[in-house]
Write an enzyme that holds these catalytic residues in place. Structure first.
Site, PDB file in Angstrom:
ATOM      1  N   HIS A  62       0.867  -1.183   0.000  1.00  0.00           N
ATOM      2  CA  HIS A  62       0.000   0.000   0.000  1.00  0.00           C
ATOM      3  C   HIS A  62       0.905   1.235   0.000  1.00  0.00           C
ATOM      4  O   HIS A  62       1.198   1.793   1.048  1.00  0.00           O
ATOM      5  CB  HIS A  62      -0.877  -0.040   1.266  1.00  0.00           C
ATOM      6  CG  HIS A  62      -1.990   0.958   1.258  1.00  0.00           C
ATOM      7  ND1 HIS A  62      -3.180   0.748   1.911  1.00  0.00           N
ATOM      8  CD2 HIS A  62      -2.082   2.184   0.690  1.00  0.00           C
ATOM      9  CE1 HIS A  62      -3.971   1.792   1.744  1.00  0.00           C
ATOM     10  NE2 HIS A  62      -3.321   2.675   1.007  1.00  0.00           N
ATOM     11  N   GLU A  96      -2.661  -1.663  -3.149  1.00  0.00           N
ATOM     12  CA  GLU A  96      -3.809  -0.938  -2.603  1.00  0.00           C
ATOM     13  C   GLU A  96      -3.520   0.554  -2.608  1.00  0.00           C
ATOM     14  O   GLU A  96      -2.373   0.965  -2.422  1.00  0.00           O
ATOM     15  CB  GLU A  96      -4.021  -1.266  -1.125  1.00  0.00           C
ATOM     16  CG  GLU A  96      -4.199  -2.694  -0.757  1.00  0.00           C
ATOM     17  CD  GLU A  96      -4.112  -2.859   0.764  1.00  0.00           C
ATOM     18  OE1 GLU A  96      -4.475  -3.932   1.224  1.00  0.00           O
ATOM     19  OE2 GLU A  96      -3.678  -1.929   1.471  1.00  0.00           O
ATOM     20  N   HIS A 148      -8.349  -6.532   6.971  1.00  0.00           N
ATOM     21  CA  HIS A 148      -8.199  -5.581   8.061  1.00  0.00           C
ATOM     22  C   HIS A 148      -8.445  -6.250   9.394  1.00  0.00           C
ATOM     23  O   HIS A 148      -9.531  -6.743   9.651  1.00  0.00           O
ATOM     24  CB  HIS A 148      -9.106  -4.350   7.933  1.00  0.00           C
ATOM     25  CG  HIS A 148      -8.313  -3.100   8.174  1.00  0.00           C
ATOM     26  ND1 HIS A 148      -7.904  -2.723   9.425  1.00  0.00           N
ATOM     27  CD2 HIS A 148      -7.779  -2.199   7.318  1.00  0.00           C
ATOM     28  CE1 HIS A 148      -7.178  -1.625   9.316  1.00  0.00           C
ATOM     29  NE2 HIS A 148      -7.058  -1.290   8.061  1.00  0.00           N
TER      30      HIS A 148
HETATM   31  N1  PXP Z   1      -6.873  -4.216   3.274  1.00  0.00           N
HETATM   32  C1  PXP Z   1      -6.697  -2.892   3.187  1.00  0.00           C
HETATM   33  C2  PXP Z   1      -7.467  -2.143   2.145  1.00  0.00           C
HETATM   34  C3  PXP Z   1      -5.790  -2.214   4.017  1.00  0.00           C
HETATM   35  O1  PXP Z   1      -5.626  -0.892   3.902  1.00  0.00           O
HETATM   36  C4  PXP Z   1      -5.054  -2.964   4.958  1.00  0.00           C
HETATM   37  C5  PXP Z   1      -4.041  -2.272   5.816  1.00  0.00           C
HETATM   38  O2  PXP Z   1      -2.993  -1.835   4.999  1.00  0.00           O
HETATM   39  C6  PXP Z   1      -5.277  -4.358   5.022  1.00  0.00           C
HETATM   40  C7  PXP Z   1      -6.202  -4.949   4.181  1.00  0.00           C
HETATM   41  C8  PXP Z   1      -4.535  -5.219   5.990  1.00  0.00           C
HETATM   42  O3  PXP Z   1      -4.925  -4.914   7.302  1.00  0.00           O
HETATM   43  P1  PXP Z   1      -4.097  -5.452   8.513  1.00  0.00           P
HETATM   44  O4  PXP Z   1      -2.745  -4.817   8.451  1.00  0.00           O
HETATM   45  O5  PXP Z   1      -4.895  -5.035   9.722  1.00  0.00           O
HETATM   46  O6  PXP Z   1      -4.005  -6.958   8.363  1.00  0.00           O
END
Ligand code: PXP
Length: 238
Positions: free
Chosen positions: A44, A71, A191
């Protein structure tokens, strides 16, 4: 069906950036995650480059042999990057440039015209598009209407409620996934998924193509090592 584990390696870049040199080596970690069983690598790149940098993304592209998922908010700079890099998948998130982390899904209906244009550009470049949404049937149908291939369900509300009410926590995601499938969309999720809550999510939610996990997985790796951690996350997805 198989649910793929995409490992988000942002935190590896955060650690590297703390010292300004190249340890840990983000590229090597991506290669090793795949060797250890990851079925995708997620990054990301944020506008302030506080973890993954633009040049990391270019370097990772030829190294990632599974699926590279990028992302980000589809700013002109972000679109320029992904259209040059051409990853397998782009996940569109509605984050403000200074967001600590993604904290809500898109209001797809309110941004339909904008998202339709972005999705079209991704399709023209042969890139699979996924739109980050809350588990809300209206937004999911809107994601299908703008031409997206998949949705990514925002799972923090699930993770927060799971310890006290697992069935209540997962119910909206079961309905959301069914709505997405009915609308012809693939389903990703991410997430705050962790070794505590992932198996129940996977066993309850149908049609789950991919989970993308960063924070908890890297925290677990401090104690278990990366290889054992990836093995345990994949075990939850069987
Ligand atoms: N999906 C998205 C769109 C995110 O922004 C993130 C965090 O970068 C994640 C998934 C992954 O989340 P986590 O780091 O809490 O596993």
């Amino acid at each position: 069906m198989t649910t793929n584990l995409s490992v988000n390696i942002n935190k590896i870049a955060t650690l590297r950036n703390a010292r300004g040199e190249n340890a840990p080596d983000v590229q090597q970690v991506a290669i090793d995650c795949e060797r250890m069983g990851a079925q995708g690598i997620t990054v990301h790149p944020r506008p302030d480059e506080r973890h993954i940098r633009r040049d990391d993304v270019f370097k990772l592209r030829p190294l990632v042999k599974t699926e590279l998922n990028i992302e980000g908010y589809p700013s002109p700079e972000f679109m320029d990057l992904v259209l040059k890099v051409k990853p397998k998948q782009v996940t569109l998130v509605p984050d403000a440039p200074d967001a600590l982390t993604s904290s809500a899904g898109w209001n797809v209906t309110a941004n339909a015209e904008f998202l339709a244009q972005i999705v079209e550009k991704l399709h023209d470049a042969g890139i699979r598009s996924s739109i980050f949404v809350d588990p809300d049937a209206v937004q999911i149908k809107a994601a299908a209407a703008v031409g997206a291939d998949r949705v990514e369900l925002y799972t923090k509300p699930y993770a927060d409620t799971y310890p006290t009410d697992p069935a209540g926590a997962v119910a909206p995601y079961v309905a959301a996934s069914q709505a997405a499938h009915k609308a012809g969309l693939g389903v990703n999720a991410g997430h705050d998924l962790s070794l505590v809550n992932l198996k129940y999510f996977h066993d309850s939610v149908p049609y789950l193509n991919e989970v993308s996990i960063g924070h908890a997985l890297i925290c677990d790796a401090l104690y278990l090592g990366l290889e054992e951690t990836i093995r345990r996350y994949k075990e939850c997805l069987k």
